[in-house]
Write a protein that holds these residues in place. Sequence first.
Motif, short mmCIF file in Angstrom:
data_model
loop_
_atom_site.label_atom_id
_atom_site.label_comp_id
_atom_site.label_asym_id
_atom_site.label_seq_id
_atom_site.Cartn_x
_atom_site.Cartn_y
_atom_site.Cartn_z
N ILE A 1 8.11 12.63 93.64
CA ILE A 1 8.09 11.27 94.16
C ILE A 1 6.75 10.63 93.85
O ILE A 1 5.71 11.01 94.41
CB ILE A 1 8.37 11.25 95.68
N LEU A 2 6.77 9.67 92.95
CA LEU A 2 5.57 8.93 92.59
C LEU A 2 5.47 7.73 93.52
O LEU A 2 6.34 6.85 93.51
CB LEU A 2 5.64 8.49 91.13
N GLY A 3 4.40 7.69 94.31
CA GLY A 3 4.30 6.70 95.37
C GLY A 3 4.83 7.30 96.66
O GLY A 3 5.49 6.64 97.45
N GLY A 4 4.53 8.58 96.88
CA GLY A 4 5.11 9.30 98.00
C GLY A 4 4.22 9.45 99.21
O GLY A 4 4.53 10.21 100.12
N SER A 5 3.10 8.72 99.24
CA SER A 5 2.17 8.90 100.36
C SER A 5 2.44 7.96 101.53
O SER A 5 1.80 8.07 102.57
CB SER A 5 0.72 8.72 99.88
N SER A 6 3.40 7.04 101.37
CA SER A 6 3.73 6.13 102.48
C SER A 6 5.08 5.48 102.21
O SER A 6 5.67 5.64 101.14
CB SER A 6 2.66 5.04 102.64
N GLY A 7 5.57 4.74 103.20
CA GLY A 7 6.76 3.92 103.03
C GLY A 7 8.01 4.68 102.62
O GLY A 7 8.30 5.78 103.11
N ILE A 8 8.77 4.08 101.71
CA ILE A 8 10.05 4.63 101.29
C ILE A 8 9.87 5.98 100.61
O ILE A 8 10.66 6.90 100.82
CB ILE A 8 10.77 3.63 100.36
#
Length: 264
Positions: free
Chosen positions: A25-32
């Motif tokens: 998950i790229l962009g997996g440190s917050s949100g969706i």
Amino acid sequence: MTTTEAPIPVRSPLPQGLAGQTAVILGGSSGIGLAAGAMLASLGARVVLNGRDEARLDAAVERARAAGPDGDVRGVAGDVADDDAIEEVFKRAGTVDHVLVTAGGLGGAGPITEVTRDAARGAFEARLWSVLSTVRTAVPAMAAGGSFTLTSGGLVTRPRPGLAVPVGVVGGIETLTKALAVELAPRRLRVNTVRYGMVDTPLARGGIGAGADEAGDRAFAEAGLQAPLGRWGTADEAASAVLFLMANPYMTGEILTMDGGQTL
């Protein structure tokens, strides 16, 4: 291009079928992205989270591990705008079954008469090029039956003045989805996009000036009253669409709208 005569493998289209598979998950440190990572971990999937901020990424890894104590969750810090960083993510991930790309900003906003070449190029590189770079890097590590899930937004169908560049870039994600689905079909890899409406994430809250405190909760809830269902979506609700696309082996080239009727 590697091809196979065998059809895409048949497996359960239910999310439980993702157990034992590896998702990056790229962009997996917050949100969706984080919500999807936690859900995948709870199902017994192996999860690799990526984010730029190492401290925030470490916290995200702990949260995802708590959701699935028997799962394997790890973090690899790096910026998706950096090709070397993306290569490092997949080098450390090993064999990959699914990839979710939620990272990438929406720069370049402003009246078209004031848009600069540099701003437009920056918006393209942050969103479209990061997807292209991710896919070209990940494909050699993926076996038949794997999937890519990308993200776009409702502004593609209901644009607003001053957003020509970001809307054009996000619209390119949807066009790219179909092109990649065709190109990667001989490898039996799938590509889909979720088109989101307003979802309760740090990014969305920041956009309307709502913080993570109780006052921010009230402000976000009040703003959501205008939506058809009386509120905006949660990160978990948004992430469930990702798991559906990852799990269902007969979904490819699709733009799945997940907006609670907001485009109506």
